[in-house]
Motif scaffolding. Structure first.
Motif, PDB file in Angstrom:
ATOM      1  N   VAL A  52       0.837  -1.205   0.000  1.00 39.49           N
ATOM      2  CA  VAL A  52       0.000   0.000   0.000  1.00 39.49           C
ATOM      3  C   VAL A  52       0.872   1.255   0.000  1.00 39.49           C
ATOM      4  O   VAL A  52       0.612   2.201  -0.753  1.00 39.49           O
ATOM      5  N   VAL A  53       1.915   1.273   0.805  1.00 41.35           N
ATOM      6  CA  VAL A  53       2.795   2.446   0.876  1.00 41.35           C
ATOM      7  C   VAL A  53       3.452   2.707  -0.478  1.00 41.35           C
ATOM      8  O   VAL A  53       3.493   3.846  -0.960  1.00 41.35           O
ATOM      9  N   VAL A  54       3.941   1.654  -1.123  1.00 40.20           N
ATOM     10  CA  VAL A  54       4.574   1.824  -2.430  1.00 40.20           C
ATOM     11  C   VAL A  54       3.557   2.298  -3.467  1.00 40.20           C
ATOM     12  O   VAL A  54       3.835   3.207  -4.254  1.00 40.20           O
ATOM     13  N   LEU A  55       2.370   1.706  -3.471  1.00 41.25           N
ATOM     14  CA  LEU A  55       1.348   2.129  -4.435  1.00 41.25           C
ATOM     15  C   LEU A  55       0.927   3.576  -4.206  1.00 41.25           C
ATOM     16  O   LEU A  55       0.763   4.340  -5.168  1.00 41.25           O
ATOM     17  N   VAL A  56       0.773   3.979  -2.954  1.00 43.09           N
ATOM     18  CA  VAL A  56       0.425   5.376  -2.664  1.00 43.09           C
ATOM     19  C   VAL A  56       1.533   6.301  -3.161  1.00 43.09           C
ATOM     20  O   VAL A  56       1.259   7.333  -3.788  1.00 43.09           O
ATOM     21  N   ALA A  57       2.787   5.940  -2.915  1.00 44.49           N
ATOM     22  CA  ALA A  57       3.904   6.766  -3.385  1.00 44.49           C
ATOM     23  C   ALA A  57       3.904   6.877  -4.909  1.00 44.49           C
ATOM     24  O   ALA A  57       4.124   7.963  -5.460  1.00 44.49           O
ATOM     25  N   LEU A  58       3.636   5.779  -5.596  1.00 46.95           N
ATOM     26  CA  LEU A  58       3.586   5.818  -7.053  1.00 46.95           C
ATOM     27  C   LEU A  58       2.435   6.682  -7.559  1.00 46.95           C
ATOM     28  O   LEU A  58       2.584   7.427  -8.529  1.00 46.95           O
ATOM     29  N   VAL A  59       1.300   6.625  -6.894  1.00 42.60           N
ATOM     30  CA  VAL A  59       0.164   7.465  -7.288  1.00 42.60           C
ATOM     31  C   VAL A  59       0.491   8.941  -7.036  1.00 42.60           C
ATOM     32  O   VAL A  59       0.176   9.800  -7.869  1.00 42.60           O
ATOM     33  N   VAL A  60       1.117   9.244  -5.921  1.00 45.37           N
ATOM     34  CA  VAL A  60       1.492  10.633  -5.630  1.00 45.37           C
ATOM     35  C   VAL A  60       2.428  11.165  -6.707  1.00 45.37           C
ATOM     36  O   VAL A  60       2.216  12.252  -7.249  1.00 45.37           O
ATOM     37  N   VAL A  61       3.455  10.401  -7.040  1.00 47.22           N
ATOM     38  CA  VAL A  61       4.384  10.821  -8.095  1.00 47.22           C
ATOM     39  C   VAL A  61       3.623  10.983  -9.410  1.00 47.22           C
ATOM     40  O   VAL A  61       3.789  11.982 -10.120  1.00 47.22           O
ATOM     41  N   GLY A  62       2.781  10.008  -9.717  1.00 48.45           N
ATOM     42  CA  GLY A  62       1.995  10.101 -10.942  1.00 48.45           C
ATOM     43  C   GLY A  62       1.094  11.326 -10.963  1.00 48.45           C
ATOM     44  O   GLY A  62       0.967  11.996 -11.990  1.00 48.45           O
ATOM     45  N   ALA A  63       0.476  11.636  -9.838  1.00 49.91           N
ATOM     46  CA  ALA A  63      -0.421  12.796  -9.758  1.00 49.91           C
ATOM     47  C   ALA A  63       0.336  14.106  -9.939  1.00 49.91           C
ATOM     48  O   ALA A  63      -0.241  15.097 -10.389  1.00 49.91           O
ATOM     49  N   LEU A  64       1.611  14.097  -9.607  1.00 48.94           N
ATOM     50  CA  LEU A  64       2.420  15.312  -9.747  1.00 48.94           C
ATOM     51  C   LEU A  64       2.934  15.520 -11.171  1.00 48.94           C
ATOM     52  O   LEU A  64       3.182  16.653 -11.571  1.00 48.94           O
ATOM     53  N   VAL A  65       3.111  14.440 -11.928  1.00 50.28           N
ATOM     54  CA  VAL A  65       3.736  14.571 -13.246  1.00 50.28           C
ATOM     55  C   VAL A  65       2.839  14.168 -14.414  1.00 50.28           C
ATOM     56  O   VAL A  65       3.211  14.386 -15.560  1.00 50.28           O
ATOM     57  N   LEU A  66       1.688  13.586 -14.140  1.00 54.92           N
ATOM     58  CA  LEU A  66       0.805  13.104 -15.208  1.00 54.92           C
ATOM     59  C   LEU A  66      -0.593  13.689 -15.040  1.00 54.92           C
ATOM     60  O   LEU A  66      -0.940  14.161 -13.959  1.00 54.92           O
ATOM     61  N   PRO A  67      -1.395  13.628 -16.098  1.00 49.14           N
ATOM     62  CA  PRO A  67      -2.811  13.958 -15.914  1.00 49.14           C
ATOM     63  C   PRO A  67      -3.409  13.007 -14.869  1.00 49.14           C
ATOM     64  O   PRO A  67      -2.989  11.852 -14.765  1.00 49.14           O
ATOM     65  N   ALA A  68      -4.369  13.485 -14.107  1.00 44.57           N
ATOM     66  CA  ALA A  68      -4.925  12.707 -12.994  1.00 44.57           C
ATOM     67  C   ALA A  68      -5.428  11.341 -13.440  1.00 44.57           C
ATOM     68  O   ALA A  68      -5.136  10.322 -12.804  1.00 44.57           O
ATOM     69  N   TRP A  69      -6.182  11.282 -14.522  1.00 40.73           N
ATOM     70  CA  TRP A  69      -6.744  10.011 -14.977  1.00 40.73           C
ATOM     71  C   TRP A  69      -5.651   9.017 -15.344  1.00 40.73           C
ATOM     72  O   TRP A  69      -5.778   7.829 -15.111  1.00 40.73           O
ATOM     73  N   LEU A  70      -4.543   9.525 -15.899  1.00 40.24           N
ATOM     74  CA  LEU A  70      -3.447   8.650 -16.297  1.00 40.24           C
ATOM     75  C   LEU A  70      -2.680   8.140 -15.083  1.00 40.24           C
ATOM     76  O   LEU A  70      -2.246   6.986 -15.047  1.00 40.24           O
ATOM     77  N   ALA A  71      -2.551   8.977 -14.058  1.00 42.68           N
ATOM     78  CA  ALA A  71      -1.900   8.540 -12.817  1.00 42.68           C
ATOM     79  C   ALA A  71      -2.685   7.401 -12.179  1.00 42.68           C
ATOM     80  O   ALA A  71      -2.111   6.420 -11.703  1.00 42.68           O
ATOM     81  N   VAL A  72      -4.004   7.524 -12.187  1.00 44.24           N
ATOM     82  CA  VAL A  72      -4.875   6.483 -11.616  1.00 44.24           C
ATOM     83  C   VAL A  72      -4.736   5.184 -12.404  1.00 44.24           C
ATOM     84  O   VAL A  72      -4.540   4.106 -11.840  1.00 44.24           O
ATOM     85  N   LEU A  73      -4.830   5.276 -13.712  1.00 45.15           N
ATOM     86  CA  LEU A  73      -4.761   4.074 -14.549  1.00 45.15           C
ATOM     87  C   LEU A  73      -3.372   3.447 -14.569  1.00 45.15           C
ATOM     88  O   LEU A  73      -3.250   2.224 -14.656  1.00 45.15           O
ATOM     89  N   ALA A  74      -2.325   4.276 -14.482  1.00 40.11           N
ATOM     90  CA  ALA A  74      -0.952   3.763 -14.532  1.00 40.11           C
ATOM     91  C   ALA A  74      -0.620   2.900 -13.325  1.00 40.11           C
ATOM     92  O   ALA A  74       0.322   2.106 -13.364  1.00 40.11           O
ATOM     93  N   VAL A  75      -1.367   3.040 -12.254  1.00 47.66           N
ATOM     94  CA  VAL A  75      -1.161   2.203 -11.071  1.00 47.66           C
ATOM     95  C   VAL A  75      -2.217   1.095 -11.005  1.00 47.66           C
ATOM     96  O   VAL A  75      -1.892  -0.069 -10.780  1.00 47.66           O
ATOM     97  N   SER A  76      -3.455   1.439 -11.230  1.00 48.51           N
ATOM     98  CA  SER A  76      -4.552   0.471 -11.060  1.00 48.51           C
ATOM     99  C   SER A  76      -4.496  -0.684 -12.055  1.00 48.51           C
ATOM    100  O   SER A  76      -4.660  -1.847 -11.673  1.00 48.51           O
ATOM    101  N   LEU A  77      -4.317  -0.388 -13.323  1.00 49.83           N
ATOM    102  CA  LEU A  77      -4.370  -1.430 -14.341  1.00 49.83           C
ATOM    103  C   LEU A  77      -3.205  -2.423 -14.259  1.00 49.83           C
ATOM    104  O   LEU A  77      -3.437  -3.636 -14.273  1.00 49.83           O
ATOM    105  N   PRO A  78      -1.956  -1.966 -14.147  1.00 43.66           N
ATOM    106  CA  PRO A  78      -0.864  -2.950 -14.059  1.00 43.66           C
ATOM    107  C   PRO A  78      -0.920  -3.775 -12.773  1.00 43.66           C
ATOM    108  O   PRO A  78      -0.617  -4.968 -12.786  1.00 43.66           O
ATOM    109  N   PHE A  79      -1.301  -3.141 -11.664  1.00 42.13           N
ATOM    110  CA  PHE A  79      -1.380  -3.888 -10.417  1.00 42.13           C
ATOM    111  C   PHE A  79      -2.454  -4.965 -10.516  1.00 42.13           C
ATOM    112  O   PHE A  79      -2.234  -6.116 -10.137  1.00 42.13           O
ATOM    113  N   THR A  80      -3.606  -4.603 -11.056  1.00 41.30           N
ATOM    114  CA  THR A  80      -4.686  -5.575 -11.221  1.00 41.30           C
ATOM    115  C   THR A  80      -4.277  -6.682 -12.189  1.00 41.30           C
ATOM    116  O   THR A  80      -4.555  -7.863 -11.947  1.00 41.30           O
ATOM    117  N   ALA A  81      -3.610  -6.324 -13.271  1.00 44.59           N
ATOM    118  CA  ALA A  81      -3.169  -7.328 -14.245  1.00 44.59           C
ATOM    119  C   ALA A  81      -2.177  -8.308 -13.615  1.00 44.59           C
ATOM    120  O   ALA A  81      -2.301  -9.524 -13.802  1.00 44.59           O
TER     121      ALA A  81
END
Length: 128
Positions: free
Chosen positions: A54-83
């Motif tokens: 959870v800590v690693v995923l939250v950190a990845l989402v935070v980084v993603g939210a800072l450098v990517l569009p919000a929707w892409l930050a969400v998908l960049a973590v959710s989809l690969p983790f689920t896959a």
């Protein structure tokens, strides 16, 4: 937020790859523990594994939210983790319940990532 589409793609790929690596490193434990006194079976995941994941995923989402569009930050973590979770679960479960778990993992990571992205963006907006 990078404007260059190549940088967006690179950041998305790196976050997705790190998300997948998180599952493969923290989710590889398949050992179930059996309580000798009661015969109860627990596992395979231990509390520290779940917390670290959870800590690693939250950190990845935070980084993603800072450098990517919000929707892409969400998908960049959710989809690969689920896959990654689904690949592992489907290969070890003969009952077919892995499909239900996959849906729950997807919903949970989408909701969690959305909340973390919204909080990150709100905090950044308030600091500006």
């Amino acid at each position: 937020m990078p404007q260059n589409s190549y940088l967006v793609a690179l950041f998305t790929f790196v976050i997705a790859a790190l998300t997948t690596a998180t599952w493969w490193t923290l989710g590889r434990d398949t050992t179930h523990e059996v309580d000798a006194a009661t015969g109860a079976v627990t596992g395979p995941y231990e509390t520290p594994q779940v917390i670290a994941c959870v800590v690693v995923l939250v950190a990845l989402v935070v980084v993603g939210a800072l450098v990517l569009p919000a929707w892409l930050a969400v998908l960049a973590v959710s989809l690969p983790f689920t896959a990654a979770w689904t690949l592992h679960a489907s290969s070890t479960d003969d009952s077919g319940l892995w499909a239900v778990g996959a849906i729950l993992v997807l919903i949970g990571t989408l909701v969690g990532s959305t909340v973390v992205t919204a909080v990150t963006r709100a905090l950044v907006r308030n600091r500006s």
